[in-house]
Design a protein around this motif. Structure first.
Motif, PDB file in Angstrom:
ATOM      1  N   PRO A   1      -4.151  -2.115   3.996  1.00  0.00           N
ATOM      2  CA  PRO A   1      -3.072  -1.532   4.801  1.00  0.00           C
ATOM      3  C   PRO A   1      -3.282  -1.672   6.314  1.00  0.00           C
ATOM      4  O   PRO A   1      -2.344  -1.516   7.086  1.00  0.00           O
TER       5      PRO A   1
ATOM      6  N   GLN B   1       2.328   9.296   0.720  1.00  0.00           N
ATOM      7  CA  GLN B   1       2.457   8.241  -0.272  1.00  0.00           C
ATOM      8  C   GLN B   1       2.275   6.861   0.350  1.00  0.00           C
ATOM      9  O   GLN B   1       1.703   5.972  -0.254  1.00  0.00           O
ATOM     10  N   ASN B   2       2.752   6.712   1.571  1.00  0.00           N
ATOM     11  CA  ASN B   2       2.691   5.422   2.256  1.00  0.00           C
ATOM     12  C   ASN B   2       1.417   5.387   3.108  1.00  0.00           C
ATOM     13  O   ASN B   2       1.285   6.116   4.085  1.00  0.00           O
ATOM     14  N   ILE B   3       0.481   4.532   2.713  1.00  0.00           N
ATOM     15  CA  ILE B   3      -0.825   4.539   3.387  1.00  0.00           C
ATOM     16  C   ILE B   3      -0.698   4.026   4.822  1.00  0.00           C
ATOM     17  O   ILE B   3      -1.382   4.504   5.727  1.00  0.00           O
ATOM     18  N   VAL B   4       0.203   3.052   5.035  1.00  0.00           N
ATOM     19  CA  VAL B   4       0.376   2.531   6.394  1.00  0.00           C
ATOM     20  C   VAL B   4       0.829   3.651   7.332  1.00  0.00           C
ATOM     21  O   VAL B   4       0.326   3.801   8.455  1.00  0.00           O
TER      22      VAL B   4
ATOM     23  N   ILE C   1      -3.751  -2.232  -4.457  1.00  0.00           N
ATOM     24  CA  ILE C   1      -3.026  -2.412  -3.198  1.00  0.00           C
ATOM     25  C   ILE C   1      -3.721  -3.427  -2.294  1.00  0.00           C
ATOM     26  O   ILE C   1      -4.903  -3.726  -2.450  1.00  0.00           O
TER      27      ILE C   1
ATOM     28  N   ILE D   1      -2.055   5.895   8.185  1.00  0.00           N
ATOM     29  CA  ILE D   1      -2.930   5.313   9.218  1.00  0.00           C
ATOM     30  C   ILE D   1      -2.278   5.456  10.586  1.00  0.00           C
ATOM     31  O   ILE D   1      -2.904   5.904  11.549  1.00  0.00           O
ATOM     32  N   VAL D   2      -0.986   5.081  10.666  1.00  0.00           N
ATOM     33  CA  VAL D   2      -0.333   5.052  11.981  1.00  0.00           C
ATOM     34  C   VAL D   2      -0.204   6.462  12.558  1.00  0.00           C
ATOM     35  O   VAL D   2      -0.453   6.676  13.744  1.00  0.00           O
TER      36      VAL D   2
ATOM     37  N   TYR E   1      -9.359   4.173   3.001  1.00  0.00           N
ATOM     38  CA  TYR E   1      -7.963   4.593   3.084  1.00  0.00           C
ATOM     39  C   TYR E   1      -7.337   4.653   1.701  1.00  0.00           C
ATOM     40  O   TYR E   1      -6.597   5.585   1.376  1.00  0.00           O
ATOM     41  N   ALA E   2      -7.618   3.657   0.853  1.00  0.00           N
ATOM     42  CA  ALA E   2      -7.007   3.605  -0.474  1.00  0.00           C
ATOM     43  C   ALA E   2      -7.436   4.792  -1.324  1.00  0.00           C
ATOM     44  O   ALA E   2      -6.645   5.343  -2.087  1.00  0.00           O
ATOM     45  N   GLU E   3      -8.711   5.205  -1.193  1.00  0.00           N
ATOM     46  CA  GLU E   3      -9.199   6.251  -2.089  1.00  0.00           C
ATOM     47  C   GLU E   3      -8.923   7.656  -1.567  1.00  0.00           C
ATOM     48  O   GLU E   3      -8.787   8.592  -2.352  1.00  0.00           O
TER      49      GLU E   3
ATOM     50  N   ALA F   1      -5.598   2.994  -7.047  1.00  0.00           N
ATOM     51  CA  ALA F   1      -5.125   2.372  -5.810  1.00  0.00           C
ATOM     52  C   ALA F   1      -6.075   1.294  -5.311  1.00  0.00           C
ATOM     53  O   ALA F   1      -5.641   0.230  -4.869  1.00  0.00           O
TER      54      ALA F   1
ATOM     55  N   ALA G   1      -4.425   9.850  -0.383  1.00  0.00           N
ATOM     56  CA  ALA G   1      -3.610  10.743  -1.215  1.00  0.00           C
ATOM     57  C   ALA G   1      -4.188  12.149  -1.247  1.00  0.00           C
ATOM     58  O   ALA G   1      -3.467  13.126  -1.082  1.00  0.00           O
TER      59      ALA G   1
ATOM     60  N   PHE H   1       2.887  15.930  -3.862  1.00  0.00           N
ATOM     61  CA  PHE H   1       2.732  14.519  -3.534  1.00  0.00           C
ATOM     62  C   PHE H   1       3.970  13.734  -3.948  1.00  0.00           C
ATOM     63  O   PHE H   1       4.437  13.836  -5.068  1.00  0.00           O
TER      64      PHE H   1
ATOM     65  N   LEU I   1       7.103   8.202   2.613  1.00  0.00           N
ATOM     66  CA  LEU I   1       7.304   7.881   1.202  1.00  0.00           C
ATOM     67  C   LEU I   1       7.613   6.414   0.961  1.00  0.00           C
ATOM     68  O   LEU I   1       7.157   5.835  -0.009  1.00  0.00           O
ATOM     69  N   THR I   2       8.407   5.831   1.838  1.00  0.00           N
ATOM     70  CA  THR I   2       8.898   4.468   1.604  1.00  0.00           C
ATOM     71  C   THR I   2       8.542   3.610   2.808  1.00  0.00           C
ATOM     72  O   THR I   2       8.138   4.131   3.840  1.00  0.00           O
ATOM     73  N   PRO I   3       8.685   2.290   2.704  1.00  0.00           N
ATOM     74  CA  PRO I   3       8.475   1.454   3.891  1.00  0.00           C
ATOM     75  C   PRO I   3       9.422   1.894   4.999  1.00  0.00           C
ATOM     76  O   PRO I   3      10.578   2.190   4.740  1.00  0.00           O
TER      77      PRO I   3
ATOM     78  N   PRO J   1       0.807  -1.219   0.000  1.00  0.00           N
ATOM     79  CA  PRO J   1       0.000   0.000   0.000  1.00  0.00           C
ATOM     80  C   PRO J   1       0.842   1.272   0.000  1.00  0.00           C
ATOM     81  O   PRO J   1       0.743   2.096   0.899  1.00  0.00           O
ATOM     82  N   ILE J   2       1.695   1.418  -0.997  1.00  0.00           N
ATOM     83  CA  ILE J   2       2.502   2.626  -1.155  1.00  0.00           C
ATOM     84  C   ILE J   2       2.238   3.171  -2.556  1.00  0.00           C
ATOM     85  O   ILE J   2       2.441   2.470  -3.544  1.00  0.00           O
ATOM     86  N   LEU J   3       1.767   4.419  -2.626  1.00  0.00           N
ATOM     87  CA  LEU J   3       1.290   4.962  -3.902  1.00  0.00           C
ATOM     88  C   LEU J   3       2.435   5.585  -4.685  1.00  0.00           C
ATOM     89  O   LEU J   3       2.416   6.775  -4.974  1.00  0.00           O
TER      90      LEU J   3
END
Lengths: 118, 233
Positions: free
Chosen positions: A74, B49-52, A71, B55-56, B38-40, A67, B43, B196, B127-129, A56-58
């Motif tokens: 998440p 960029q990182n949805i996780v 994905i 959320i956190v 969350y997915a929609e 998305a 952004a 973004f 942006l990244t994990p 789940p990284i856009l």
């Protein structure tokens, strides 16, 4: 792939619980709990995965508009992030208590501590 | 022997439960409603960029504040439990041979690089994990390397306490800023969302994750220091 992760996670949970139930040394029990902990986290992440989808990284691989179809869920990942951190805190606490037990009683053998036994 | 058998039987029953769960498991074909939201909306609402991470840090930001508090409590309790047994650095037996040249130079070379990797991980959390907790753990691994290379090394507890308290206070203060100038406590939109996918985007998320990273790193380092200082001399 998801099934492999599920089976591995459940096997780790079982192995950890078996170790925690049968070992007498408190340090070994703590290590067993961390193994079970890793298994639970693996199962949670596996349940959130979906075949043919990506993380789940856009970024460039997942356009924003697409998305919802590209994905995986998440939410379990955010949950596992929390679970890992809290698991570490629990492990640190258990180690500190084990140290204190050893300092006051001179032993880490669980069968020597009979106050809470019934 | 009987105890082992009982444990084995219990786990066999549990294994049967797990087996039926695994055999009957069907992965979802589409996202459920929460995940779909969350997915929609991540952004365009938060610019992360990182949805996780979104959320956190933002959607579930209050839970993360609680999580950081649990970690703080853990490190405080570990320090409290072990404090009465703390051996002073001078009084300890010097039975440990001094670290060799290779070990000392190697660890001196690696510690800044490890710290840099940790900072990179938590600054790019949106942006990244990665993120504050992972980056903080990497920072603490630098402290662990220093302790392993020189077991008699003593950290300044004052410095650790100052970093931890300041980042904790700043974390709550940023949450209150969100309450005053944006939609609610820990809302990230009181800072501009930016472009973004760039480093300076997603409003306050990088700032909050940097603070979390510093706080987690300081807490882990203080736990490590407490555990190592109580080693029997």
């Amino acid at each position: 792939m998801i099934t492999v992760a599920l089976v591995t996670g459940f096997a780790l949970v079982l192995a950890g619980l078996y170790g925690a139930l049968t070992n007498r040394n408190i340090l070994r029990m703590i290590v067993s709990f961390t193994v079970a902990d890793a298994g639970v986290n693996l199962v949670l992440v596996a349940v959130g995965a979906m075949p043919g989808r990506t993380a789940p990284i856009l970024d460039a691989a997942v356009p924003v508009g697409d998305a919802a179809r590209r994905i995986i869920d998440p939410l379990p990942q955010a949950l596992v992030l929390t679970a890992i951190v809290i698991g570490l805190g629990v492990t640190a606490l258990m180690l500190a208590y084990a140290y204190r037990l050893h300092a006051t009683r001179g032993s880490l053998d669980i069968s020597k501590f009979t106050e809470l036994k019934w | 022997m009987v105890k082992h058998l009982v444990a084995f039987l219990l786990l066999a029953v549990l294994a049967a439960v797990f087996a039926s769960l695994t055999l009957g498991y069907q992965p979802d074909a589409a996202l459920n409603r929460t995940a779909l939201y969350y997915a929609e909306n991540t952004a365009k609402d938060l610019g992360a960029q990182n949805i996780v991470t979104a959320i956190v840090v933002t959607y579930r930001g209050l839970d993360t504040l609680g999580e950081v508090t649990v970690l703080f409590l853990t490190s405080a309790i570990v320090g409290l439990i072990l404090s009465t047994h703390r051996a002073t650095g001078e009084g300890r037996a010097t039975g440990i041979p001094a670290a060799g040249e290779l070990l000392r130079t190697g660890s001196r070379l690696l510690v800044p690089l490890i710290l840099l990797a940790g900072v990179y991980v938590f600054v790019n959390g949106h942006l990244t994990p990665g993120g504050g907790f992972q980056g903080g753990a990497i920072l603490a691994s630098a402290a662990l390397l220093m302790l392993l290379a020189d077991p008699l090394h003593r950290f300044g507890h004052r410095l650790i306490a100052v970093v931890e308290s300041l980042s904790g206070v700043a974390y709550v203060a940023i949450g209150l800023l969100g309450l005053a100038w944006a939609g609610g406590f820990l809302d990230n939109r009181f800072l501009p969302l930016g472009d973004f996918g760039t480093l300076f985007s997603a409003g306050a998320i990088p700032v909050i994750y940097t603070l979390i990273g510093l706080k987690v790193g300081a807490e882990f380092a203080s736990m490590l220091a407490s555990l190592s200082e109580t080693e029997k001399s």
